[in-house]
Design an enzyme around this catalytic site. Sequence first.
Site, PDB file in Angstrom:
ATOM      1  N   GLY A 507      -0.148 -10.594  -2.161  1.00  0.00           N
ATOM      2  CA  GLY A 507      -1.011 -11.966  -2.337  1.00  0.00           C
ATOM      3  C   GLY A 507      -2.314 -11.600  -1.433  1.00  0.00           C
ATOM      4  O   GLY A 507      -2.710 -10.449  -0.907  1.00  0.00           O
ATOM      5  N   VAL A 509      -4.896 -11.863   1.953  1.00  0.00           N
ATOM      6  CA  VAL A 509      -4.897 -11.839   3.075  1.00  0.00           C
ATOM      7  C   VAL A 509      -6.269 -12.470   3.838  1.00  0.00           C
ATOM      8  O   VAL A 509      -7.359 -12.214   3.588  1.00  0.00           O
ATOM      9  CB  VAL A 509      -5.020 -10.315   3.690  1.00  0.00           C
ATOM     10  CG1 VAL A 509      -4.796 -10.017   5.149  1.00  0.00           C
ATOM     11  CG2 VAL A 509      -3.790  -9.540   2.891  1.00  0.00           C
ATOM     12  N   LYS A 523      -0.962 -12.883   5.904  1.00  0.00           N
ATOM     13  CA  LYS A 523      -0.488 -12.522   4.612  1.00  0.00           C
ATOM     14  C   LYS A 523       0.184 -13.516   3.819  1.00  0.00           C
ATOM     15  O   LYS A 523       1.263 -13.734   4.344  1.00  0.00           O
ATOM     16  CB  LYS A 523      -0.036 -11.048   4.512  1.00  0.00           C
ATOM     17  CG  LYS A 523       0.119 -10.456   2.963  1.00  0.00           C
ATOM     18  CD  LYS A 523       0.361  -8.949   2.918  1.00  0.00           C
ATOM     19  CE  LYS A 523       1.640  -8.582   3.539  1.00  0.00           C
ATOM     20  NZ  LYS A 523       2.063  -7.082   3.455  1.00  0.00           N
ATOM     21  N   ASP A 620       5.542   3.092  -0.794  1.00  0.00           N
ATOM     22  CA  ASP A 620       4.315   2.508  -1.313  1.00  0.00           C
ATOM     23  C   ASP A 620       3.107   2.882  -0.057  1.00  0.00           C
ATOM     24  O   ASP A 620       2.336   2.317   0.061  1.00  0.00           O
ATOM     25  CB  ASP A 620       4.314   0.970  -1.407  1.00  0.00           C
ATOM     26  CG  ASP A 620       3.211   0.365  -2.226  1.00  0.00           C
ATOM     27  OD1 ASP A 620       2.588   1.530  -2.996  1.00  0.00           O
ATOM     28  OD2 ASP A 620       2.635  -0.642  -2.034  1.00  0.00           O
TER      29      ASP A 620
END
Length: 812
Positions: A507, A509, A523, A620
Amino acid sequence: MQRKHLVLFSTILLISITKNSSTDDVLRGNQMIRDGNTLVSANSEFELGFFSPGSSTKRYVGIWFKKISYGTTVWVANRDAPLNNTSGILRIDNKAISLFVNASNTVIWSSNYSKIVKNPVARILDTGNLVIREEEDGGTEEFVWQSFDYPGDTILPGMKFGVDMVRGIRRDHSSWKTVDDPSPGNFVHRIDIHGYPQFLLWKGSELHARSGPWVGNRFSGDPEPKTNNIYLNKFFIDQKEIYHSVQLVNTSSTTPATRSTLTPNGNIQRLIWNYHKKEWVIYYTLLVSDCDQFGFCGPYGTCDISSTPRCACLKGFNPKVPEKWEAADFTDGCVRTTPLDCGHGDGFIKYSGLKLPDTRQSWYNLSMNLEECRSICLKNCTCTAYSNTNIEKGGSGCLLWFEELMDISGYIDDGQDIYVRMPASELDESKRSKVKTVLFISVPAVLTVILVLIIMHLIKKKKLNRERRLNINEENNLELPFFEFRRIASATGNFSHDNKIGEGGFGPVYKGMLEDGQQIAVKRLSEHSKQGIHEFKNEVSLIAKLQHRNLVSLIGYCVKGRERILIYEYMPNKSLDSFIYDKDMRSLADWPKLYNIINGVARGLLYLHQDSKLRIIHRDLKASNVLLDHELNPKISDFGMARSFGGSQTEANTTRVVGTYGYMPPEYVIDGIFSTKSDVYSFGVIVIEIVSGMKNRCFEHPDHNLSLLGHAWRCFNEENLDELIHGTILESGSQYEVFRVIQIGLLCVQEYPEDRPNMTSVVVLLNSKIALPKPKKPGFFTERKQHEDNCSENKPMLCSSIDLSITTIAPR
């Protein structure tokens, strides 16, 4: 003959005086100031040098008035580190202005600049400001450092008193310990930016007094200002900076000097220089009575110095503890005689001539009018009062309170209007009759609306209770500080778009600042995010247990209703992708900085894979998940996709493949198998991207259709690595070292995981000259057909400047 001797003696004496007491206003990098030497501003208004305050024998570096009130100190450098003798030396270099003990390299005070300065020059200005700038920038006000950013007990005209959110500077007003000791005392006067900004005076950790918020021409707690020809008050507020300053009406020699001081006993005084009496006279003092002490009359109590007793309750309120009230102990304040009944005739009573209540639990909008403000407050059952933010020109802006009204006082002179929420029974009779008439006429409609609202309220309450139980269960399992939602909302300006600094798969920041001045990155889980509670809890539970200089620090978390928020340390240089892919930023990156980033990421991964309590696979890792601090040190972030291994476990498989295209190895994308070697592959991709300045995904070459990794391997085999390397790197680095790093990167991205080195080996290889094996073919080496729409602006998930994480289901 005697006359010649007298002239010679006078000449020697003049040279001696000139040598020991400089009248120059400039200090350059090849010069120094010893105890006994001074810098004097151009018009002799201020002087900088060594001094001993009061009866003390300790030596400090400070600035004081010279032309008037000689010796009145306005700034001290080494407040906490005095010298015990006269051996001090002040000098500057390209990094800092420093105070040394004699000719040794022992530094007892230093103030670093915001950037490296090639030819630094220090100058004492006629405003009393000591500034550092590039010598070539002498005609500008581009200072790399200035004493005005670090005030002590004195605020001078032109000095900004407040907070700079961009540079993270708080300009607080702090008292001396005593008149003989300039070290920080018990009192600090600073701006508070929670809710509508106001200045608070603290005595240690106790709130001692406050000025009230700015209302357009003064602070609400001050009497109506009288017109003067000496100075003007200025208050500035936006998303980047909030401050108050005093500006002189003119700077002629006939304008009286003025200063604001915070005395060791906590009084804030505005002083004006009286040229006739040749002394400072008090123009006003903040603390003059009981009513100036914070919360003297408690919640919903008003203080009036002209009344006996001092305190009274607002209309519709009674003393909370009557026996204490009768004994002149008013601290418990007042409580409502009739509770509020939201939606059933609540209204407002207007009070005039008041100092507005404490605004730390408030909300504001500078563009609304008073009627809009009333409407918003009336619709919110937790809103207790409203007012304008600016009383000039008929009033403007909206200020709402949501807690008990604390620290209200009245003045005989003009004050501020505030509208306090009251139940219908406490309103004027005419207003109650009007309400009854309206209710009588519209009973059927009102009953229907109330019934609908009750049903909706019950449904919402049931849902909130269910979510609250979930939140409690979540909080009990999380080992991190919990932040109230309103505290985070206040720190980010209610998640203002101006404070938004990025957006990822989780989402948006936001940049924020806590009440203590600490900058944070917030965040916030998006409603449309492909990540959810699982990733949120996963990140909190994992990163809370990790401590390493190359991992981003998680400060805390917030859970409220559907809100899931993570609070991190703020990284001023953003993420690695914005650094290496941006042409302007890339020009600032020499090879030593890039090599340090590569090394830092490698050490962070080594810690995750081997040295942490659990073996953690990030899953990731990508350029946008590597953040850079103010010194460009890398810190790995975003552990929402991470998995932990126990014992000797080294790999696992999954049907839920997560990560970012271009960084995931073949065995993970195709078979769902992940291990520490998955992160090694991602690290190798980052290395090649750093060296080339290009992305693995969306890479195109006129001679072939290989990915960036394939292109790198081809350049390596053809001994043509110069084609791969970004143009600025070889200008600042060793060709041998750069070629070696590329080879290490290619070893990390080999197709089969067993061929890739582990992170222990990678760190060793990066920091040694051990012979390297020849890398084999990288993963996804096969040529592919480029499609223009793969990299179009219409598909930001595939190829945006911020690589979003993806979640896919892979066949087994």
